[in-house]
Design a protein around this motif. Structure first.
Motif, PDB file in Angstrom:
ATOM      1  N   VAL A 130       0.868  -1.181   0.000  1.00 47.56           N
ATOM      2  CA  VAL A 130       0.000   0.000   0.000  1.00 47.56           C
ATOM      3  C   VAL A 130       0.906   1.232   0.000  1.00 47.56           C
ATOM      4  CG1 VAL A 130      -1.803   1.268   1.197  1.00 47.56           C
ATOM      5  CG2 VAL A 130      -1.773  -1.229   1.320  1.00 47.56           C
ATOM      6  N   GLY A 131       0.880   1.978  -1.081  1.00 44.78           N
ATOM      7  CA  GLY A 131       1.697   3.175  -1.158  1.00 44.78           C
ATOM      8  C   GLY A 131       3.173   2.861  -1.386  1.00 44.78           C
ATOM      9  N   PHE A 193      -4.752   3.660   2.550  1.00 44.51           N
ATOM     10  CA  PHE A 193      -5.325   2.857   1.476  1.00 44.51           C
ATOM     11  C   PHE A 193      -5.954   3.767   0.428  1.00 44.51           C
ATOM     12  CE2 PHE A 193      -5.092  -0.094   4.979  1.00 44.51           C
ATOM     13  CZ  PHE A 193      -4.886  -1.341   4.404  1.00 44.51           C
ATOM     14  N   THR A 194      -6.086   3.243  -0.775  1.00 43.89           N
ATOM     15  CA  THR A 194      -6.745   3.989  -1.841  1.00 43.89           C
ATOM     16  C   THR A 194      -8.218   4.168  -1.523  1.00 43.89           C
ATOM     17  OG1 THR A 194      -7.286   3.991  -4.203  1.00 43.89           O
ATOM     18  CG2 THR A 194      -7.218   1.877  -3.123  1.00 43.89           C
ATOM     19  N   LYS A 195      -8.847   5.152  -2.105  1.00 39.87           N
ATOM     20  CA  LYS A 195     -10.266   5.417  -1.887  1.00 39.87           C
ATOM     21  C   LYS A 195     -11.157   4.667  -2.867  1.00 39.87           C
ATOM     22  CE  LYS A 195      -9.651   8.170   1.570  1.00 39.87           C
ATOM     23  NZ  LYS A 195     -10.042   7.717   2.929  1.00 39.87           N
ATOM     24  N   ASP A 196     -10.556   3.918  -3.777  1.00 39.77           N
ATOM     25  CA  ASP A 196     -11.337   3.095  -4.698  1.00 39.77           C
ATOM     26  C   ASP A 196     -11.599   1.746  -4.051  1.00 39.77           C
ATOM     27  OD1 ASP A 196     -10.987   0.786  -7.009  1.00 39.77           O
ATOM     28  OD2 ASP A 196     -12.223   2.473  -7.649  1.00 39.77           O
ATOM     29  N   GLU A 199      -9.764  -1.347  -5.587  1.00 36.90           N
ATOM     30  CA  GLU A 199      -8.314  -1.270  -5.396  1.00 36.90           C
ATOM     31  C   GLU A 199      -7.947  -1.481  -3.927  1.00 36.90           C
ATOM     32  OE1 GLU A 199      -4.421  -0.902  -6.950  1.00 36.90           O
ATOM     33  OE2 GLU A 199      -6.387  -1.159  -7.902  1.00 36.90           O
ATOM     34  N   ALA A 200      -8.762  -0.947  -3.013  1.00 40.26           N
ATOM     35  CA  ALA A 200      -8.496  -1.145  -1.590  1.00 40.26           C
ATOM     36  C   ALA A 200      -8.584  -2.620  -1.224  1.00 40.26           C
ATOM     37  CB  ALA A 200      -9.486  -0.328  -0.755  1.00 40.26           C
ATOM     38  N   GLU A 203      -5.484  -4.310  -2.269  1.00 42.74           N
ATOM     39  CA  GLU A 203      -4.368  -4.028  -1.372  1.00 42.74           C
ATOM     40  C   GLU A 203      -4.405  -4.922  -0.137  1.00 42.74           C
ATOM     41  OE1 GLU A 203      -3.658   0.709  -2.458  1.00 42.74           O
ATOM     42  OE2 GLU A 203      -5.063   0.152  -0.863  1.00 42.74           O
ATOM     43  N   SER A 333      -6.651   3.947   9.754  1.00 44.12           N
ATOM     44  CA  SER A 333      -6.264   3.556   8.399  1.00 44.12           C
ATOM     45  C   SER A 333      -7.152   2.432   7.864  1.00 44.12           C
ATOM     46  CB  SER A 333      -4.796   3.111   8.405  1.00 44.12           C
ATOM     47  OG  SER A 333      -4.458   2.412   7.241  1.00 44.12           O
ATOM     48  N   ALA A 337     -10.435   2.335   5.130  1.00 42.10           N
ATOM     49  CA  ALA A 337     -10.549   1.403   4.003  1.00 42.10           C
ATOM     50  C   ALA A 337     -11.862   0.637   4.074  1.00 42.10           C
ATOM     51  CB  ALA A 337      -9.363   0.434   4.003  1.00 42.10           C
ATOM     52  N   THR A 340     -14.548   2.714   2.862  1.00 42.46           N
ATOM     53  CA  THR A 340     -14.538   2.745   1.395  1.00 42.46           C
ATOM     54  C   THR A 340     -15.259   1.538   0.811  1.00 42.46           C
ATOM     55  OG1 THR A 340     -12.444   3.972   1.333  1.00 42.46           O
ATOM     56  CG2 THR A 340     -13.022   2.703  -0.632  1.00 42.46           C
TER      57      THR A 340
END
Length: 480
Positions: A130-131, A193-196, A199-200, A203, A333, A337, A340
């Motif tokens: 992640v990232g 984490f991504t906001k999609d 995709e989250a 991850e 965190s 997610a 989301t």
């Protein structure tokens, strides 16, 4: 660093959320009709993406991440020690919230001191899943020298490895057991984490497999509770060759949200307004907003949880709320997610039931539900119907709520140990007979996830029950 105006707005909004939810914290539950209305109102305010099977490759496709930049970091607790002398807006926030990773470590240590089994705790690097910064997963391991099929445990939302304390001694008696704090929760790293939602989810899957690779597990029994069950199923779809048996304990995120949920109730204007206010907030933001009052809110909101653990955990009335507070009062965190991924608390934006037909044929599945849980049991029987050529067992433990592993730990452990025994011998357990929800019970799809229920330690309003029995592979086990 956010501007003073932005920070003030966040505090004021969070304080409003606290005022809205605090009156119910001592009750643990709203009345059933109120609960149904709140769940419907919250769900009706969320736009659910349409079913589109072409989207699944976004989660399960193979990607080469070796060429991506990755910044090595210390494990979270080492980094926490190094940052004590630094000043930041988040550090100021933590001074309002009396928590730290060191306090979480001590709370977990006190909780696990009730175990009879020895264990090892360590951080496992999973790289930059992640990232661009290295992440670390906190891991407890038991009985690693055993040659039997390992068991991997994934906790639920807002929880951590400590809440498996009623299960470790029994489950680790004959096999290796690994329990992890899912990335973003507990003592693990808390990356952004991504906001999609797709995709989250990917991850999370990558972090679990990155952990598996570092530990060196080839094949194992994978058991997930609630949100952990959702992730366990997603992982098994992506990596079926790694899963010997998939065990889903009261899994969250499987059923589809009813399309007419917004038409079932006539909402007063104030209900619509509050639902709109709650929509952007993380589910447990009230715990952090309450600052030093957070631990007392948990005590008052979750007296039932204390009862679940009081038979084994010394000073449970202090130890359990303290552990959960430190799990959830830090950087949200994983909670963000989850926010989301969810649709109005009760459902996932991309329900798992839509994907279970893509799970490899032949992979055995056992679903374990609590008879009193708010989680819908129907998807378990749907999965059994759609996978007629594969072992699918659905067990409903009477007297248990959402936290089936704690409410009826003896029966839960017996079921999982039976699965382990058969996995060691290359056989399958005996299937349980089909059953329906107990007559007179409130349908699980009508029960909401309120403040106290979203901590994955839901107030199930457990009453003292007469002793009942469930048959597990021909052996009668008392359900206490």
């Amino acid at each position: 660093m956010p501007s003073t105006l932005t920070t003030t707005a966040v505090y004021l909004s969070s304080f409003l959320l606290l005022l809205l939810l605090l009156p119910h914290s001592g009750q643990g539950e709203l009345q059933p009709e109120e609960v149904r209305q709140w769940k419907a109102a919250l769900a009706a305010s969320i736009d659910i993406p349409p079913y589109n099977q072409s989207l699944w490759p976004l989660i399960y496709e193979d990607r080469n991440t070796s060429d991506l930049p990755c910044i090595a970091t210390l494990d979270p607790e080492a980094a926490d020690e190094c940052s004590h002398n630094t000043t930041s807006w988040f550090g100021s926030w933590l001074r309002w919230c009396p928590t730290s990773l060191s306090l979480l470590r001590e709370a977990e240590k006190v909780l696990l001191s009730n175990l009879k089994s020895s264990y090892t705790g360590r951080y496992v690097s999973v790289g930059c899943v992640v990232g661009e910064k290295e992440s670390h997963v906190w891991t407890l391991s038991f009985n690693e020298d055993s040659d039997n099929v390992p068991l991997v445990l994934l906790h639920g939302f807002g929880s951590g490895v400590g809440l498996w304390c009623l299960n470790f001694d029994s489950l680790a008696a004959n096999r290796p057991v690994y329990a992890i704090d899912i990335l973003g929760f507990g003592r693990s790293s808390r990356p952004a984490f991504t906001k999609d939602p797709l995709e989250a989810e990917r991850e999370f899957i990558m972090s679990i497999d990155g952990w598996r690779e570092k530990i060196g597990l080839e094949k194992f029994i994978l058991l997930g509770h609630s949100f952990g069950g959702f992730l366990a199923a997603a992982y098994a779809i992506k990596h079926p060759e790694r899963v010997e048996h998939l065990v889903l304990a009261d899994p969250w995120g499987f059923p589809e949200r009813p399309l007419d949920v917004g038409d079932r109730y006539k909402f007063p204007l104030w209900v619509k307004a509050v639902a709109a206010i709650l929509r952007p907030f993380n589910p447990l933001s009230v715990i952090r907003t309450a600052g030093p009052f957070g631990p007392n809110i948990l005590k008052k909101a979750r007296p039932d949880l204390i009862r679940k653990f009081s038979g084994m955990v010394r000073d449970a009335e202090e130890v359990i709320p303290n552990y959960l507070y430190h799990c959830n009062a830090q950087d949200p965190s994983g909670e963000s997610a989850f926010h989301t991924l969810m649709a109005g608390f009760g459902w996932a934006k991309y329900p798992m039931i839509q994907r279970m037909d893509s799970l490899r044929k032949g992979l055995p599945i056992t679903l374990i539900y609590g008879a009193r849980s708010w989680v819908d049991h129907d998807p378990g029987f749907q999965i059994k119907y759609m996978r007629k050529d594969t072992f699918v067992d659905v067990k409903v433990i009477q007297g248990a709520g959402h936290h089936v592993y704690a409410d009826r730990a003896q029966s839960f452990n017996a079921i999982v140990n039976n699965i382990g025994h058969h996995s060691d011998n290359g056989t399958l357990p005996q299937l349980a007979p089909d059953s329906e929800e107990a007559e007179g019970q409130v349908s699980s799809r009508d029960v909401a996830v309120t403040l106290s229920s979203m901590i994955n330690v839901r107030n199930d309003n457990m009453r003292d029950e007469p002793i009942v029995t469930t048959e597990v592979n021909g052996v009668d086990d008392e359900v206490d």
